[in-house]
Design an enzyme around this catalytic site. Sequence first.
Site, PDB file in Angstrom:
ATOM      1  N   ILE A  63      31.193  65.826  34.432  1.00  0.00           N
ATOM      2  CA  ILE A  63      30.128  65.091  33.743  1.00  0.00           C
ATOM      3  C   ILE A  63      28.828  65.729  34.214  1.00  0.00           C
ATOM      4  O   ILE A  63      28.580  65.840  35.426  1.00  0.00           O
ATOM      5  CB  ILE A  63      30.190  63.576  34.044  1.00  0.00           C
ATOM      6  CG1 ILE A  63      29.001  62.837  33.385  1.00  0.00           C
ATOM      7  CG2 ILE A  63      30.251  63.278  35.527  1.00  0.00           C
ATOM      8  CD1 ILE A  63      29.118  61.310  33.485  1.00  0.00           C
ATOM      9  N   SER A  64      28.037  66.218  33.275  1.00  0.00           N
ATOM     10  CA  SER A  64      26.813  66.953  33.614  1.00  0.00           C
ATOM     11  C   SER A  64      25.804  66.071  34.329  1.00  0.00           C
ATOM     12  O   SER A  64      25.814  64.838  34.206  1.00  0.00           O
ATOM     13  CB  SER A  64      26.172  67.520  32.344  1.00  0.00           C
ATOM     14  OG  SER A  64      26.993  68.480  31.743  1.00  0.00           O
TER      15      SER A  64
END
Length: 217
Positions: A63-64
């Site tokens: 997840i960025s």
Amino acid sequence: MSDRQDEDTEIAAFLRGLHRRGIRDPAVLRAMELVPRALFVEPGLRRHAYDDVALPIACGQTISQPSLVAEMTEALQVTAGHRVLEVGTGSGYQAAILSHLAADVVTVDRYRSLVAEAQVRFQELGLRNVSALVADGRGGMPSRAPYDRIMVTAATREVPPALFEQLRIDGLLVAPVGDPASVQDLTRYAKGVDGISATRLCAVRFVPLLEGVSARL
């Protein structure tokens, strides 16, 4: 201080951090406020949910970091009438952010387990304008095309032609382009009647955009 007050304080600091990093669009900041990032993070890492770091999720994906999610969202220039395609559902966090800006969001991923988990999260949040589907992202989702905006959240040496074909005239596409094993250029493409123009935005590092659908996960 109550848990609710603690959460409110944490989110307020989170939003101030995004503003310091250059995020200015009020609609994007509001979307980032509305989506609880902790819901999209692995339970053991939730203490880091609002830190500006990328975190691992299942299937070897990530997840960025929130600032990059916000920057990509701002670059896509989504408005309320748009249909958006996201290639690379992952946790579902980016699609959830987009759902607060667009009329309709279609998100695809090659991993069935990630799509199933994202669907549960969307349902829990009452997001009725998001469809999460299992597909080879390199081929987009032609049955739902055309799209006003397309976001690719995995690295590719070049944007697959199918994605440009599914983008409307005057549409925008944002993708990390370059060597998947190195640093990529986050690039925004504009599709006009005379062709495609590209603008480099910043250096990024994403997991690779893989061909096909996962056989097991």
